[in-house]
Design a protein around this motif. Structure first.
Motif, PDB file in Angstrom:
ATOM      1  N   LEU A  41      48.669  56.487  45.691  1.00  0.00           N
ATOM      2  CA  LEU A  41      47.421  57.127  46.106  1.00  0.00           C
ATOM      3  C   LEU A  41      47.524  57.553  47.559  1.00  0.00           C
ATOM      4  O   LEU A  41      48.109  56.846  48.386  1.00  0.00           O
ATOM      5  CB  LEU A  41      46.248  56.141  45.944  1.00  0.00           C
ATOM      6  CG  LEU A  41      44.846  56.646  46.313  1.00  0.00           C
ATOM      7  CD1 LEU A  41      44.347  57.622  45.253  1.00  0.00           C
ATOM      8  CD2 LEU A  41      43.865  55.487  46.466  1.00  0.00           C
ATOM      9  N   TRP A  42      46.943  58.719  47.857  1.00  0.00           N
ATOM     10  CA  TRP A  42      46.809  59.200  49.239  1.00  0.00           C
ATOM     11  C   TRP A  42      45.365  58.985  49.671  1.00  0.00           C
ATOM     12  O   TRP A  42      44.447  59.569  49.093  1.00  0.00           O
ATOM     13  CB  TRP A  42      47.151  60.682  49.334  1.00  0.00           C
ATOM     14  CG  TRP A  42      48.579  61.003  49.012  1.00  0.00           C
ATOM     15  CD1 TRP A  42      49.118  61.195  47.768  1.00  0.00           C
ATOM     16  CD2 TRP A  42      49.644  61.165  49.951  1.00  0.00           C
ATOM     17  NE1 TRP A  42      50.448  61.468  47.867  1.00  0.00           N
ATOM     18  CE2 TRP A  42      50.810  61.457  49.194  1.00  0.00           C
ATOM     19  CE3 TRP A  42      49.739  61.095  51.335  1.00  0.00           C
ATOM     20  CZ2 TRP A  42      52.044  61.677  49.789  1.00  0.00           C
ATOM     21  CZ3 TRP A  42      50.967  61.320  51.933  1.00  0.00           C
ATOM     22  CH2 TRP A  42      52.107  61.600  51.167  1.00  0.00           C
ATOM     23  N   HIS A  43      45.150  58.146  50.667  1.00  0.00           N
ATOM     24  CA  HIS A  43      43.813  57.895  51.219  1.00  0.00           C
ATOM     25  C   HIS A  43      43.696  58.722  52.498  1.00  0.00           C
ATOM     26  O   HIS A  43      44.305  58.379  53.526  1.00  0.00           O
ATOM     27  CB  HIS A  43      43.630  56.402  51.495  1.00  0.00           C
ATOM     28  CG  HIS A  43      42.244  56.026  51.915  1.00  0.00           C
ATOM     29  ND1 HIS A  43      41.806  54.717  51.954  1.00  0.00           N
ATOM     30  CD2 HIS A  43      41.181  56.774  52.325  1.00  0.00           C
ATOM     31  CE1 HIS A  43      40.551  54.687  52.364  1.00  0.00           C
ATOM     32  NE2 HIS A  43      40.158  55.917  52.605  1.00  0.00           N
ATOM     33  N   ILE A  44      42.929  59.801  52.427  1.00  0.00           N
ATOM     34  CA  ILE A  44      42.909  60.800  53.489  1.00  0.00           C
ATOM     35  C   ILE A  44      41.543  60.788  54.181  1.00  0.00           C
ATOM     36  O   ILE A  44      40.503  60.933  53.535  1.00  0.00           O
ATOM     37  CB  ILE A  44      43.215  62.200  52.918  1.00  0.00           C
ATOM     38  CG1 ILE A  44      44.616  62.183  52.295  1.00  0.00           C
ATOM     39  CG2 ILE A  44      43.118  63.266  54.001  1.00  0.00           C
ATOM     40  CD1 ILE A  44      44.985  63.436  51.549  1.00  0.00           C
ATOM     41  N   LEU A  67      44.453  61.626  45.031  1.00  0.00           N
ATOM     42  CA  LEU A  67      43.850  61.722  46.364  1.00  0.00           C
ATOM     43  C   LEU A  67      42.515  60.982  46.403  1.00  0.00           C
ATOM     44  O   LEU A  67      41.688  61.132  45.501  1.00  0.00           O
ATOM     45  CB  LEU A  67      43.607  63.183  46.751  1.00  0.00           C
ATOM     46  CG  LEU A  67      44.771  64.169  46.641  1.00  0.00           C
ATOM     47  CD1 LEU A  67      44.323  65.549  47.126  1.00  0.00           C
ATOM     48  CD2 LEU A  67      45.973  63.689  47.434  1.00  0.00           C
ATOM     49  N   LEU A  68      42.320  60.211  47.470  1.00  0.00           N
ATOM     50  CA  LEU A  68      41.009  59.634  47.785  1.00  0.00           C
ATOM     51  C   LEU A  68      40.598  60.209  49.136  1.00  0.00           C
ATOM     52  O   LEU A  68      41.216  59.919  50.162  1.00  0.00           O
ATOM     53  CB  LEU A  68      41.083  58.111  47.855  1.00  0.00           C
ATOM     54  CG  LEU A  68      39.774  57.402  48.227  1.00  0.00           C
ATOM     55  CD1 LEU A  68      38.714  57.619  47.152  1.00  0.00           C
ATOM     56  CD2 LEU A  68      40.004  55.907  48.451  1.00  0.00           C
ATOM     57  N   TYR A 120      40.726  51.722  44.777  1.00  0.00           N
ATOM     58  CA  TYR A 120      42.100  52.212  44.669  1.00  0.00           C
ATOM     59  C   TYR A 120      42.585  52.196  43.219  1.00  0.00           C
ATOM     60  O   TYR A 120      43.395  53.029  42.808  1.00  0.00           O
ATOM     61  CB  TYR A 120      43.036  51.344  45.513  1.00  0.00           C
ATOM     62  CG  TYR A 120      43.022  51.635  46.996  1.00  0.00           C
ATOM     63  CD1 TYR A 120      42.447  52.795  47.520  1.00  0.00           C
ATOM     64  CD2 TYR A 120      43.596  50.734  47.905  1.00  0.00           C
ATOM     65  CE1 TYR A 120      42.447  53.048  48.876  1.00  0.00           C
ATOM     66  CE2 TYR A 120      43.612  50.988  49.269  1.00  0.00           C
ATOM     67  CZ  TYR A 120      43.030  52.142  49.750  1.00  0.00           C
ATOM     68  OH  TYR A 120      43.036  52.399  51.104  1.00  0.00           O
ATOM     69  N   ARG A 121      42.099  51.234  42.440  1.00  0.00           N
ATOM     70  CA  ARG A 121      42.636  51.039  41.091  1.00  0.00           C
ATOM     71  C   ARG A 121      41.841  51.770  40.012  1.00  0.00           C
ATOM     72  O   ARG A 121      42.175  51.678  38.821  1.00  0.00           O
ATOM     73  CB  ARG A 121      42.684  49.542  40.787  1.00  0.00           C
ATOM     74  CG  ARG A 121      43.681  48.770  41.666  1.00  0.00           C
ATOM     75  CD  ARG A 121      43.806  47.323  41.231  1.00  0.00           C
ATOM     76  NE  ARG A 121      44.916  46.662  41.910  1.00  0.00           N
ATOM     77  CZ  ARG A 121      44.784  45.858  42.969  1.00  0.00           C
ATOM     78  NH1 ARG A 121      43.574  45.605  43.461  1.00  0.00           N
ATOM     79  NH2 ARG A 121      45.834  45.300  43.533  1.00  0.00           N
ATOM     80  N   ILE A 122      40.790  52.475  40.391  1.00  0.00           N
ATOM     81  CA  ILE A 122      40.007  53.214  39.395  1.00  0.00           C
ATOM     82  C   ILE A 122      40.850  54.362  38.846  1.00  0.00           C
ATOM     83  O   ILE A 122      41.499  55.096  39.584  1.00  0.00           O
ATOM     84  CB  ILE A 122      38.702  53.763  40.015  1.00  0.00           C
ATOM     85  CG1 ILE A 122      37.757  52.603  40.341  1.00  0.00           C
ATOM     86  CG2 ILE A 122      38.007  54.740  39.072  1.00  0.00           C
ATOM     87  CD1 ILE A 122      36.482  53.038  41.041  1.00  0.00           C
ATOM     88  N   SER A 123      40.823  54.532  37.541  1.00  0.00           N
ATOM     89  CA  SER A 123      41.576  55.614  36.908  1.00  0.00           C
ATOM     90  C   SER A 123      40.974  56.961  37.265  1.00  0.00           C
ATOM     91  O   SER A 123      39.762  57.077  37.496  1.00  0.00           O
ATOM     92  CB  SER A 123      41.573  55.436  35.383  1.00  0.00           C
ATOM     93  OG  SER A 123      42.167  54.212  35.022  1.00  0.00           O
ATOM     94  N   PRO A 124      41.800  58.010  37.290  1.00  0.00           N
ATOM     95  CA  PRO A 124      41.288  59.346  37.614  1.00  0.00           C
ATOM     96  C   PRO A 124      40.213  59.794  36.634  1.00  0.00           C
ATOM     97  O   PRO A 124      40.213  59.421  35.458  1.00  0.00           O
ATOM     98  CB  PRO A 124      42.535  60.239  37.501  1.00  0.00           C
ATOM     99  CG  PRO A 124      43.690  59.307  37.645  1.00  0.00           C
ATOM    100  CD  PRO A 124      43.248  58.006  37.072  1.00  0.00           C
ATOM    101  N   THR A 125      39.296  60.594  37.119  1.00  0.00           N
ATOM    102  CA  THR A 125      38.242  61.140  36.264  1.00  0.00           C
ATOM    103  C   THR A 125      38.815  62.261  35.398  1.00  0.00           C
ATOM    104  O   THR A 125      39.876  62.808  35.668  1.00  0.00           O
ATOM    105  CB  THR A 125      37.091  61.680  37.116  1.00  0.00           C
ATOM    106  OG1 THR A 125      37.632  62.613  38.067  1.00  0.00           O
ATOM    107  CG2 THR A 125      36.403  60.561  37.866  1.00  0.00           C
TER     108      THR A 125
END
Length: 490
Positions: free
Chosen positions: A87-90, A115-116, A456-461
């Protein structure tokens, strides 16, 4: 998990503090890498990599394209982790500080990167120069399977959801709150009780309102700010307030930290001049700010055992009060008599400022928007003091001592004379135990780490890829009732 943290720089300040606190709060199975465009500063306690071209960059300045910048980020992350991050936390992607950054996000997303995006501030929020610096604004707020958003307050989340961001992509995360230093022991009291505003004297901190409070406070109180502005653009306005306070003989002293001691102003007998000494010697902490991001100024006083006095910003603090946090000595508005402000001057100034603001954002000021903004300033022969520019605030402060009964405060229980309310608020007993418990339960490093690790661990929508309409996003910020002249550069 492997997480890449991305920001323009890691100089001392709000975002860096959030990143470092977040790193300290996360479980050991989450590995972090900090990537920034500033080789001279790093996020403490983390592996850091400098990425050329990731820092602040205006149009016309040399540097890599957004696509090339994305590839540099990927290469650095792969070299560190052995593969692309999970994951990219931007942070602050939409602030407009790097004109190619939208293209960078598009490139990462098109390569299947998760991306987050965590906005702390917005180019749409009183920063038209930043807004003009953004390439491809139509893609500024991307939505789609690999993209989620983390918001530091409910207001910002509401704005983007209202503009079309899917609810299940919009997560309220807040900020971690930690006060790691210990205050020195409070010395014996002096003649003056100190009301301390822990702030830099920039415009949105609404120094005029601090001076109004000082003018109407009972004898024996002295109001101070801790720091002056660190940006030279703000210094002239700061100097004007210093000169005005001296001329009006108001019990206010500016930028005291590391310059004066509390004892110098008749306060407790402490000879130290540092910031912590001033907090320890404070009778009350005060805030008069008209705009905040997360709202740390409301939570930290409880951690240092001090009651808070001043302006409440419900669109920010409702996140706290919903959890049981109490702000009994705060108000929502200060109403000042419109009699002593020239109406023609006020309306002409308002029209000029609004026209300029709308034009800077590529919009046209309508008659309806101007009329609604003007109406929102007035109520029952009074003006909303915190939404006036400095010259008009000074006119009203001059009148305050002779006509104190005409200045009103609006709290959750109604309106009353400001002078009466202030006398009571400065002496009221405040139980801080519940507030400290709320901070520990909901905003401590432990609580934040749990929320962030879960996010962070939530699956993509599973939503279709697109982007928010920039006009609809901008409309959430350019609302008549939200107009704040003190957000401008002056």
């Amino acid at each position: 998990m492997n997480i890449a943290l991305v920001h323009y720089h890691f100089r001392r300040g709000g975002v860096t503090r959030v990143v470092e606190n977040a790193a300290a709060s996360l479980p050991d199975d989450i590995q972090l890498l900090a990537l920034s465009g500033d080789p001279e500063h790093s996020a403490a306690g983390l592996p850091n990599v400098h990425i050329e071209g990731l820092g602040y960059r205006k149009r016309g300045e040399p540097g890599p394209s957004g696509e090339a910048l994305a590839h540099s980020l990927l290469e650095a992350a792969e070299a560190h982790f052995g593969s692309a991050p999970d994951l990219w936390h931007i942070h602050n992607h939409s602030l407009g500080k790097n004109h190619v950054f939208v293209e960078t996000l598009q490139t990462l997303a098109s390569n299947g990167q998760q991306l987050l995006l965590q906005p702390h501030d917005f180019a749409e929020d009183g920063r038209p120069a930043n807004y003009a610096n953004i390439d491809q604004r139509e893609h500024l707020y991307p939505i789609g399977p690999p993209i989620r958003y983390a918001f530091i307050n409910g207001r910002d989340r509401h704005r983007l959801v209202a503009a079309g961001l899917p609810e299940d992509s919009a997560h309220l995360i807040g900020n971690p709150v930690a006060f790691n230093a210990s205050l020195p022991e409070t010395p014996p009291p002096g003649e003056a009780k100190l009301i301390v505003y822990p702030t830099r004297g920039i415009r949105r901190k609404n120094l005029g309102e601090l001076l109004l409070l000082s003018a109407l406070a009972p004898p024996g109180y002295h109001f101070v700010t801790t720091l002056g502005p660190d940006n030279s653009d703000w210094q002239p306005l700061h100097d004007e307030w210093i000169a005005f306070a001296r001329e009006q003989q108001l019990p206010v002293t500016f930028a005291v930290a590391n310059r004066l001691s509390p004892q110098d102003l008749g306060g407790p007998a402490a000879s130290g001049t540092d910031f912590l000494t001033w907090l320890a010697c404070a009778h009350r902490i005060v805030t008069t700010s008209i705009a905040e991001g997360f709202g740390l100024a409301y939570l930290e006083p409880a951690l240092v055992g001090k009651a808070l006095l001043g302006r409440d910003l419900p669109e920010i603090t409702q996140d706290f009060t919903t959890n049981g946090y109490q702000l009994p000595q705060t108000y929502q508005k200060l109403w000042a008599p419109s009699l002593w402000v020239d109406e023609n001057d006020l309306t002409q100034t308002l029209n000029q400022r609004l026209s300029s603001t709308y034009q800077a954002y590529g919009q046209k000021l309508t008659t309806q928007a101007y009329s609604q903004t003007l109406q929102s300033l007035y109520q029952g022969g009074h003006l909303d003091f915190g939404r006036l520019e400095e010259p008009h605030q000074r006119q009203l402060i001059v009148q305050a001592r002779q006509h104190a009964a005409d200045f009103l405060v609006e709290t959750s229980t109604g309106r009353e004379p400001l002078q009466d309310w202030l006398a009571q608020a400065l002496t009221a007993k405040t139980d801080l135990h519940q507030n400290r418990q709320v901070v520990e339960t909901h905003y401590s490093l432990k609580a934040y780490g749990q929320k962030l690790a879960t996010l962070y661990r939530i699956s993509p929508t599973k939503i279709a890829s697109s982007a928010l309409n920039p006009t609809q996003v901008l409309a959430q910020f350019l609302k008549p009732e939200s107009y704040q002249p003190l957000l401008g550069t002056g």
